[in-house]
Design a protein around this motif. Structure first.
Motif, short mmCIF file in Angstrom:
data_model
loop_
_atom_site.label_atom_id
_atom_site.label_comp_id
_atom_site.label_asym_id
_atom_site.label_seq_id
_atom_site.Cartn_x
_atom_site.Cartn_y
_atom_site.Cartn_z
N ARG A 65 11.28 -25.52 15.95
CA ARG A 65 11.20 -24.06 16.04
C ARG A 65 9.83 -23.69 16.58
NH1 ARG A 65 12.68 -24.49 10.76
NH2 ARG A 65 10.76 -23.52 10.10
N ASN A 66 9.75 -22.54 17.22
CA ASN A 66 8.48 -22.15 17.81
C ASN A 66 8.15 -20.69 17.52
OD1 ASN A 66 6.16 -21.94 19.32
ND2 ASN A 66 6.96 -23.07 21.07
N HIS A 67 7.20 -20.47 16.64
CA HIS A 67 6.67 -19.14 16.38
C HIS A 67 5.27 -18.98 16.97
CE1 HIS A 67 9.97 -17.88 13.82
NE2 HIS A 67 9.89 -19.02 13.17
N PHE A 68 4.86 -19.94 17.81
CA PHE A 68 3.53 -19.93 18.42
C PHE A 68 3.68 -20.30 19.90
CE2 PHE A 68 -0.89 -22.12 18.33
CZ PHE A 68 -1.57 -20.93 18.50
N PRO A 69 4.55 -19.57 20.61
CA PRO A 69 4.90 -19.97 21.99
C PRO A 69 3.78 -19.72 22.99
CG PRO A 69 5.92 -17.87 21.46
CD PRO A 69 5.27 -18.36 20.19
N ASP A 99 5.57 -11.33 6.20
CA ASP A 99 5.20 -12.65 6.69
C ASP A 99 4.06 -12.55 7.69
OD1 ASP A 99 6.34 -12.97 9.72
OD2 ASP A 99 7.52 -11.56 8.54
N GLU A 100 3.57 -13.70 8.13
CA GLU A 100 2.54 -13.77 9.16
C GLU A 100 3.02 -14.63 10.31
OE1 GLU A 100 -1.61 -13.86 7.71
OE2 GLU A 100 -0.75 -14.26 5.74
N VAL A 101 4.32 -14.58 10.57
CA VAL A 101 4.94 -15.39 11.61
C VAL A 101 5.51 -14.54 12.73
CG1 VAL A 101 6.78 -17.06 12.11
CG2 VAL A 101 5.51 -17.23 9.97
N LEU A 102 6.33 -13.56 12.38
CA LEU A 102 7.02 -12.75 13.38
C LEU A 102 6.05 -11.81 14.10
CD1 LEU A 102 10.23 -11.79 11.38
CD2 LEU A 102 9.95 -13.63 13.03
#
Length: 325
Positions: A108-112, A295-298
């Motif tokens: 998965r990639n939340h830091f593209p 969260d601190e992802v989206l």
């Protein structure tokens, strides 16, 4: 220019893998090589992607991938042994042995990585070099303009130096003990041309300095990935109901409890790792209802779309959420 990599979209997939090798990078960083037990190629990866490693001690931990490939024969993750480990890095360093079979999540990639930026500034602290190195290799492969700043407390903690050497003067190393101070991120950001994209992965103090340094830059050009939550988990707010769309079951989430806790107490299996809203492991699709994202992802746009949430920390702004479970 190389062809674009496919998107990383294997949410929910479980991969059966074998630990093929372990190698030392620094005194407390090891690289773990995983291959498919079937011998087939693994799902495609993109710069910044990570996998969740399901360990034999019953816990799951997320680690960044060191390579981005269309049809990888192996996955490489770098793991630093944390003296304050909650069981993840300690287990991998002390108990995981070559030949062991285990499960990984699909990547998965939340830091593209934005590949068409005019210039890219990559900043890494400590083990944060793992996703940053992957980004540098991709940018180098497509002939893009970039610079990479890599900081550590001591020279003994600098890893992957042979790989970094291929980028020549585009890489700048900073050793706190030798310089007598931490890397001046304000100066790094100020020197970058307008329109640059910035990426940072490192310990909390570095990320705080990075956020301060990039405060004046366009939000869409500033990217970061955290090791830990920037603030304590907030559970305040009223209770609400979650409905599980696949079964129709309704569960009450009281004030002071997380959706994840309620799901687990009722036998609903959801992957989780950090339980602090920073890894994205527990992301669940939202079918109805408005989410109170904590969260601190989206990204801001992903939150606005209201199509998924991290059930370890986020809550509801309404009486009922319908989840794709």
């Amino acid at each position: 220019m190389n062809a674009p990599l496919p998107s990383t979209a294997t949410q929910g997939a479980r991969l059966q893998v074998r630990l093929q090798s372990v190698s030392y990078v620094t005194r407390d960083i090891q690289v773990f090589e995983f291959v498919s037990t079937s011998g087939a190629a693994l799902p495609a990866t993109t710069p910044g992607a990570h996998v969740d490693v399901h360990l034999g001690n019953g816990i799951t931990r997320s680690y960044s991938l060191l390579q981005a490939e269309v049809s990888p024969e192996r996955y490489l993750v770098g793991v630093k042994r944390d003296p304050n480990s909650r069981g993840g890095s300690r287990y991998m360093h002390e108990q995981l042995r070559v030949g062991a079979q285990l499960e990984l999540s699909g990547p998965r990639n939340h830091f593209p990585l934005v590949e068409d930026a005019a210039h890219t500034v990559l900043i890494a602290g400590g083990i944060g070099i793992t996703p940053i190195l992957c980004m540098a290799e991709r940018l180098d492969a497509i002939g893009a303009s970039f610079e990479l700043w890599y900081a550590s407390r001591s020279r003994a903690d600098l890893g992957f130096l042979a790989a970094l050497a291929r980028f020549g003067e585009r890489v700048r190393l900073h050793v706190d003990e030798e310089a007598g101070t931490v890397l001046d991120l304000g100066a790094v950001v100020a020197a970058a041309p307008e329109g640059s994209h910035f990426y940072c992965c490192g310990p909390a103090p570095m990320l705080a300095a990075y956020e301060a340094a990039t405060a004046g830059r366009a939000p869409g050009t500033v990217h970061l990935e955290r090791f830990g939550a920037s603030q304590p988990l907030a559970l305040g707010g009223d209770g609400f109901v979650v409905q599980l769309a696949r079964s129709g079951v309704e569960l009450r989430v009281p004030a002071g409890a997380t959706i994840l806790q309620v799901l687990q107490e009722n036998g609903v299996a959801v992957d989780s790792s950090c339980e602090a809203g920073i890894c994205g492991c527990c992301e669940v699709a939202v079918l109805e209802g408005e989410v109170d994202h904590r969260d601190e992802v989206l990204t801001a746009s992903q939150r606005a779309s209201n199509t998924s949430m991290m059930v370890c920390c986020s809550r509801a702004k309404c009486e009922r959420l319908v989840l794709d479970l």
